[in-house]
Each structure stands twice: as C-alpha cells, then as structure tokens.
Design a protein around this motif. Structure first.
Motif, PDB file in Angstrom:
ATOM      1  N   CYS A   1      -2.099   4.462   4.591  1.00  0.00           N
ATOM      2  CA  CYS A   1      -2.144   3.016   4.353  1.00  0.00           C
ATOM      3  C   CYS A   1      -3.193   2.320   5.215  1.00  0.00           C
ATOM      4  O   CYS A   1      -3.658   1.233   4.875  1.00  0.00           O
ATOM      5  CB  CYS A   1      -0.771   2.388   4.616  1.00  0.00           C
ATOM      6  SG  CYS A   1       0.495   2.847   3.411  1.00  0.00           S
TER       7      CYS A   1
ATOM      8  N   LEU B   1       0.827  -1.206   0.000  1.00  0.00           N
ATOM      9  CA  LEU B   1       0.000   0.000   0.000  1.00  0.00           C
ATOM     10  C   LEU B   1       0.863   1.259   0.000  1.00  0.00           C
ATOM     11  O   LEU B   1       0.392   2.338  -0.359  1.00  0.00           O
ATOM     12  CB  LEU B   1      -0.924   0.002   1.225  1.00  0.00           C
ATOM     13  CG  LEU B   1      -2.060  -1.029   1.219  1.00  0.00           C
ATOM     14  CD1 LEU B   1      -2.741  -1.072   2.586  1.00  0.00           C
ATOM     15  CD2 LEU B   1      -3.069  -0.696   0.138  1.00  0.00           C
TER      16      LEU B   1
ATOM     17  N   THR C   1       0.992   2.763  -3.319  1.00  0.00           N
ATOM     18  CA  THR C   1      -0.258   3.419  -3.692  1.00  0.00           C
ATOM     19  C   THR C   1      -0.354   4.823  -3.112  1.00  0.00           C
ATOM     20  O   THR C   1      -0.805   5.757  -3.793  1.00  0.00           O
ATOM     21  CB  THR C   1      -1.466   2.587  -3.201  1.00  0.00           C
ATOM     22  OG1 THR C   1      -1.367   1.265  -3.722  1.00  0.00           O
ATOM     23  CG2 THR C   1      -2.782   3.216  -3.627  1.00  0.00           C
TER      24      THR C   1
ATOM     25  N   SER D   1      -7.819  -3.627   5.039  1.00  0.00           N
ATOM     26  CA  SER D   1      -7.180  -2.762   6.017  1.00  0.00           C
ATOM     27  C   SER D   1      -7.218  -3.406   7.389  1.00  0.00           C
ATOM     28  O   SER D   1      -8.129  -4.167   7.727  1.00  0.00           O
ATOM     29  CB  SER D   1      -7.913  -1.416   6.061  1.00  0.00           C
ATOM     30  OG  SER D   1      -7.559  -0.676   7.209  1.00  0.00           O
TER      31      SER D   1
ATOM     32  N   SER E   1     -10.693   1.922   2.172  1.00  0.00           N
ATOM     33  CA  SER E   1     -10.998   2.459   0.846  1.00  0.00           C
ATOM     34  C   SER E   1     -12.409   2.995   0.768  1.00  0.00           C
ATOM     35  O   SER E   1     -12.687   3.984   0.108  1.00  0.00           O
ATOM     36  CB  SER E   1     -10.781   1.374  -0.224  1.00  0.00           C
ATOM     37  OG  SER E   1     -11.567   0.228   0.081  1.00  0.00           O
TER      38      SER E   1
END
Length: 431
Positions: free
Chosen positions: A238, A220, A223, A278, A242
């Motif tokens: 992180c 992550l 990202t 997550s 989402s």
C-alpha cells in the motif's frame, strides 16, 4: 593396527552422519518464503521492537511462556467462531493439513514443530485473528468476558496487543485466513456473515490504526490484498508508489539539508492535502517541499517502522520505505526541524523532541545505498538553496513580514521614508 584404515572408517561414518542431515534440511520456496527471523545483529540493538509483548502469532514465538496468558482467550475465540458455522472442526483441520507444506515454506527457517501441533497452532492463531477483526468490525460478535474489548472498541490490553500483529516474526500467511473464513461462510446459522469478507474486516481494522499505520488511504488494501503475503507485506504494498524511478547515481546523503536550513533558504513546506497519493510521494515544486502529512513518531511507531524496514530488506523489495525514513531522518535532525513541520500542518501535534530522537534512532536501521529514490528532490533543493535571491527574500519575509502587524509596520515605514524623500526633494526645488 592399520591407522589409515581406522581413519578411513571414521571418515566414512562422519560423511554418512552429515549426509543424513541433508534429509532434514529446510529449503523454503523462494516464491512462498516471506516470514523471517530478524538477524541477531539487528535484534540485539532493539530486542523489544521485534518481540511480541502480548500475543504470539505463528510458530516463531509459539510456546513462549511470557505470552501464554493469551492462549486461553484464543481458544475462547475458536469456540465462539465454531458456534456460528455449521462447518465442523475436523473440516477446518483437514483444510489446513492440505496446506501444511505451503505454510511451512512461508517461513525462512525450519519449523521444528511436529505436524499435529503445527496444524492446531495455525487453526487457533488464524481463527483468533479472524475473530478479532470480526469483533472490532461489529459489536454483535463480542462477548462480555472478552478481555480485549471493554466499553470502548478495544480495552487497554487490546490496544497494547494490536501492535504485536505488525511484527515481522509474528505473521501468518493471509491465504490461510482467507480460506478458513470462506470455509466458515459456506454454511452458517443465519446470515451473520452476509456482505462481510476478510478484506472488509481487515480494512476496517487497519483504518482504526491509522494514527500510527503509515497507509494514507486504506482503500488501497482492496487493490493489493490479493498479492499480499501477510499484514506487513500488505502495508508495504500500500505504501509503494505506483510509478517512481530510482536514481542509480552515486549519492552523498550528508548533503541533505535539515528543515530549518531549508526554511532559512526560502523553501516553503506543504502537506499536499487533498492529493490522492502515497505517503512516500515527497516532491519539490516551485520552491515548495511537499511532504504528505503524518502523525508524530512515538515508541509504537518506531517499533512498527523497524519491522517494516527489516521485512522490506529481507524480502528483497526496492527500498522505497527505507529511503523515505532515511530522508526524514536527515530532514528532521532537531526538535526545531520538527516544530517547523508541525506549524505547516505536515506533522500532527506531538512531542517534537521525542520525534527527532526516534528518527535518529531509526536511522541505524536504514540502508544508505548508492541509489536513492529522492536523489532528484535533494539535488533540486540544493540548487534552490544556492540562490542568494531566495535566501534574501526568505530573510525579508521571516524577519519583516512574519505577522500582519510587522508587515503593516514595514509598509508604513517605507511610505514614511518615501514621503520624507519627496518632501526633501520638494524643499530643494523650492530653493
């Protein structure tokens, strides 16, 4: 003597003095501002959790006498870093000088350090971090005289020092690290930095700290790296789910049951192992409370979590991590609560008594707001616990079917009872 005229002159002089102070005021850009001094009301409760123990990074603890032992090692790192690149030190200095105003704006308070010292500090501290990550990533970059690296990947001093890198007051903006490393790669002696980027070495460093960092998937980092302001911000990005809505209803935190209470009501526990999600993604499905696995809390974890909580609040982010810690604080009130999660593979082996104590301490750093991202989870849990059927079946499982031998004994007893009844009925029919 005209007293009124004298007072008027004094007032004008005082007003001019105050007006001059306007020129020295620091107005940080709201867009750039991301590094804060921890409020004294928080710091006084746990001062050591917000203060670097080994190394200062950035201006807020610069010049601290207790941290000066690491300054010579920073200069050694800078020396070795410059030996690998054909880019001169004046070019690095000029690069930072161009960004000085932006760098200062990253700090919420006025940095009372003159320009040359500020630029030199940023260069030394930024290169120290880059060099540290390089040496961790690849042994070829290490030297024999480095106190931070022994025969293992990090010496005891290095292990102690790395926790300082995640403190709110000990951050450097990531953009300056990125620019300096890219500048160094423009012209090097050989291909030493081939296929190495700042993201690569930071991801590797974070992966080695996975035992206490709450990031489940270090990929992550790739990202979120471009959006992250510094290391602590990168961790929070992180962690953020989402897609997860926050419930705006008024919420009573005192209603949250503990793990033992849930267990007695028939709730089962699952780590959700194998799911890509997550660490904060806690759900309740079909009688199973799914809590992504994590390592037991200790003093270092407590220190890190306090700083994440502080930054999340001061940066004005949605309180996702705050709510996660708050939920754990209520779920794990006692060592027995922690033991149940250890037995179900949610918590890595650790001191359950220490963990419950740390969580209750962290609870003081949480904000219990009216909105709570786990409101629906708690509501569903409470509804489930009200069912007498779930409690009855749980008691049956826990008391009579908790081991294979207990199950066999119960089944044998039931069979024996049935046979006895059948025998009795047959005997009555025969009469």
């Amino acid at each position: 003597m005209d007293i009124n005229k004298d007072h008027a002159a004094i007032d004008i002089k005082l007003a001019e003095t105050l007006s001059k102070k306007f020129k020295t005021l620091h107005y940080p850009s709201s867009k750039e501002c991301c590094i804060y001094r921890v409020p004294q009301s928080q710091r006084c409760l746990n001062p050591s959790d917000y203060t670097p123990h080994i190394v200062s990074i950035g201006p807020l603890h610069h010049g601290n006498e207790e941290l000066k032992a690491m300054e010579d090692n920073k200069l050694r790192y800078l020396h070795h870093f410059l030996q690998r690149t054909k880019v001169s030190m004046p070019e690095f200095v000029a690069s930072i000088r161009k960004k000085e105003a932006r760098l200062r704006n990253c700090y919420a308070e006025t940095i009372d350090i003159e320009s040359d010292e500020f630029v030199a500090m940023i260069l030394v501290d930024a290169v120290f971090l880059i060099e540290l990550f390089l040496r961790k990533y690849k042994g070829d970059f290490r030297t024999d005289d480095d106190p931070l690296f022994g025969e293992s990947e990090l010496s005891f001093l290095g292990i102690q020092m790395r926790f300082d890198l995640y403190l709110e007051e000990n951050q450097l903006p990531l953009f300056i690290l990125n620019e300096l490393f890219d500048l160094a790669k423009i012209a090097t002696y050989g291909d030493i930095y081939s296929e190495i980027s700042l993201i690569t070495i930071i991801r590797f460093f974070f992966s080695k700290d996975s035992s206490f960092l709450p990031i489940g998937d270090t990929n992550l980092i790739d990202t979120h790296f471009s959006k992250a302001k510094h290391f602590l911000d990168l961790i929070i990005l992180c962690l953020r789910p989402s897609s997860q809505s926050r419930d705006k209803r008024r919420f009573n935190y005192q209603n949250i049951p503990g793990i033992k209470e849930l267990h007695q009501a028939g709730v089962e526990f699952d780590s959700g192992r194998g799911r890509s999600q997550s660490r904060l993604h806690i759900t309740f499905e079909n009688g199973r409370l799914i809590i992504p696995s994590f390592t037991a809390f200790g003093g270092r974890t407590e220190r890190l979590y306090r700083n994440i909580l502080t930054f999340e609040n001061m940066q004005g982010y949605p309180r996702y991590f705050n709510d996660y810690v708050a939920l754990l604080c209520f779920l794990i009130r006692t060592p027995k609560d922690a033991d149940l999660l250890i037995q179900n593979g949610i918590i890595g082996l650790g001191d359950s008594e220490r963990m419950s104590s740390v969580l209750q301490s962290l609870k003081k750093s949480c904000i219990m707001g009216s909105d709570f991202q786990y409101a629906n989870v708690v509501t569903d849990l409470l509804h489930y616990c009200k069912s007498e059927w779930h409690g009855w079946t749980a008691t049956l499982k826990q008391n009579y079917f908790n081991t294979p031998w207990a199950s066999i004994s119960v089944i044998a007893g039931v069979i024996l009872l049935i046979l006895t009844v059948v025998q009795t009925v047959c005997a009555l029919i025969a009469l």
